[in-house]
Design an enzyme around this catalytic site. Structure first.
Site, PDB file in Angstrom:
ATOM      1  N   ILE A 158       0.865  -1.169   0.000  1.00  0.00           N
ATOM      2  CA  ILE A 158       0.000   0.000   0.000  1.00  0.00           C
ATOM      3  C   ILE A 158       0.907   1.225   0.000  1.00  0.00           C
ATOM      4  O   ILE A 158       2.069   1.153   0.403  1.00  0.00           O
ATOM      5  CB  ILE A 158      -0.987   0.025   1.188  1.00  0.00           C
ATOM      6  N   ASP A 159       0.378   2.331  -0.477  1.00  0.00           N
ATOM      7  CA  ASP A 159       1.184   3.532  -0.658  1.00  0.00           C
ATOM      8  C   ASP A 159       1.740   4.055   0.666  1.00  0.00           C
ATOM      9  O   ASP A 159       1.176   3.813   1.739  1.00  0.00           O
ATOM     10  CB  ASP A 159       0.356   4.640  -1.311  1.00  0.00           C
ATOM     11  N   LYS A 160       2.795   4.836   0.553  1.00  0.00           N
ATOM     12  CA  LYS A 160       3.439   5.438   1.718  1.00  0.00           C
ATOM     13  C   LYS A 160       2.436   6.177   2.605  1.00  0.00           C
ATOM     14  O   LYS A 160       2.414   5.992   3.819  1.00  0.00           O
ATOM     15  CB  LYS A 160       4.530   6.403   1.254  1.00  0.00           C
ATOM     16  N   THR A 162      -0.863   5.951   2.555  1.00  0.00           N
ATOM     17  CA  THR A 162      -2.085   5.205   2.849  1.00  0.00           C
ATOM     18  C   THR A 162      -1.841   4.407   4.123  1.00  0.00           C
ATOM     19  O   THR A 162      -0.786   3.801   4.287  1.00  0.00           O
ATOM     20  CB  THR A 162      -2.447   4.254   1.691  1.00  0.00           C
ATOM     21  N   ARG A 261      -7.010   5.679  -5.971  1.00  0.00           N
ATOM     22  CA  ARG A 261      -6.736   7.088  -6.206  1.00  0.00           C
ATOM     23  C   ARG A 261      -6.974   7.473  -7.663  1.00  0.00           C
ATOM     24  O   ARG A 261      -7.590   8.516  -7.942  1.00  0.00           O
ATOM     25  CB  ARG A 261      -5.292   7.399  -5.803  1.00  0.00           C
TER      26      ARG A 261
END
Length: 353
Positions: A158-160, A162, A261
């Site tokens: 998962i994104d930084k 998030t 996103r």
């Protein structure tokens, strides 16, 4: 098709949020009988005997759609499907004492509730201070039942910025078994997202290929005609409405990079304070200075995109039991939600319209 092996098609690349490679191989008509583990080691670059054995144990090697053991003998015209977990990056992981919220751990898997701002694995501009560095510290000096050092094996990312639930395998067999579930879309994943705007409906589905933008390779974009990118599906449901923004639950069928996103921007509802995808400015609301200050205060409370991985469910690789985890909104997200609830309850939206 690969250049080295014209009979091999790499159908899924490991550059997505899910970390696996899927190969489809059509055996040549002149192929002599050969054990499938030896055949695959010869035909798939970097496929070690151990990796092939683990894939066989996890029923990730199929011939004609049926799982086979590693001693199966390949025959001419066989159609082989192989799922392999993402190969490890050749970056040394230095243990670092970084706080982690581990919500579950056993001999095979670990579930962490990742805080916002933490990168999952080392890469460009983030060579340390990552989740893998923290896990290396957590596993330092620990061994499995056979006395081997324990390492972290990623199966998704998962994104930084998030937050929320992330699943880690603790051995290669578990990693391969979990990668198969991601490939088959049987992993349960739900996210909460605060997005700009209101919706005419309560539920919907976004079905649009995702690929890197030709204008900015750091950003993912939707190719509605399917000419580029990879198949991506996001289901959404409105949980709360605040007039200018909405809290939605997103359920992933696929796990592409920046999927939620990019998909939400595509339908005109960028995530709240998502600068990369156009949500880092006022998109809905009034021109009143008090409203602008309210949004500024919200952005300062949560200086990141409003996205949280709230539910994670999977079949355990060893016990085969269904595992289910839920995570509450982190403090920054919860604080912004409280501000919006108070704002709406005060009647300010009605006063401004």
């Amino acid at each position: 098709m690969t250049d080295e092996n014209p009979d091999i098609e790499l159908e899924e690349r490991s550059d997505d949020g899910e970390l696996y490679e899927h190969y489809r191989i059509e055996v040549d008509k002149g192929q002599a009988l050969l054990r499938i583990d030896k055949y695959l080691m010869e035909h798939i670059s970097g496929a070690s005997r151990n990796k092939i054995q683990n894939a066989s144990k996890a029923q990730c090697i199929l011939v004609g759609g049926q799982p086979v053991k590693q001693n199966y003998r390949v025959k001419p015209r066989d159609v082989i499907s192989v799922l392999l977990p993402n190969p490890p990056r050749e970056i040394e992981i230095t243990p670092e004492d970084i706080p982690l919220n581990i919500v579950y751990e056993d001999d095979d898997v670990l579930v962490v509730d990742k805080q916002p701002g933490l990168v999952v694995h080392p890469g460009f501009a983030n060579y340390d201070g990552t989740l893998l560095n923290a896990l290396a510290f957590h596993f330092q000096g620990k061994t499995d039942k056979d006395g081997n050092p324990i390492n972290a094996y990623l199966v998704h990312r998962i994104d930084k910025n998030t937050s929320g639930l992330l699943l880690i395998a603790k051995n290669e067999v578990a990693q391969t078994f979990l990668a198969k579930q991601f490939f088959e879309h049987t992993i349960e994943r739900k996210y909460n997202a605060l997005v700009w705007g209101d919706f005419a409906e309560d539920d919907g589905t976004i079905d649009g290929n995702l690929g890197r933008s030709p204008k900015d390779r750091r950003v993912m974009t939707v190719f509605p005609d399917g000419s580029e990118g990879k198949h991506a599906v996001t289901h959404w449901h409105v949980k709360e409405r605040f007039g200018y923004v909405s809290l939605v639950e997103c359920v992933l069928e696929t796990g592409r990079t920046h999927q939620i996103r990019a998909h939400m921007r595509y339908i005109g509802h960028p995530l709240f304070n998502d600068e990369t995808y156009g949500g880092g400015q006022i998109l809905k609301g009034t021109t009143f200075s008090k409203y602008k200050q309210f949004i500024t205060n919200c952005f300062q409370l949560m200086p990141r995109q409003a996205l949280h991985a709230v539910v994670l469910g999977f079949e355990h690789p060893a016990t085969h039991k269904k595992m289910h985890f839920e995570s509450a909104l982190p403090d920054d997200f919860a604080a912004v939600m409280d501000k919006w609830r108070r704002y709406v309850a005060s009647g300010k939206i009605l006063d401004e319209e």
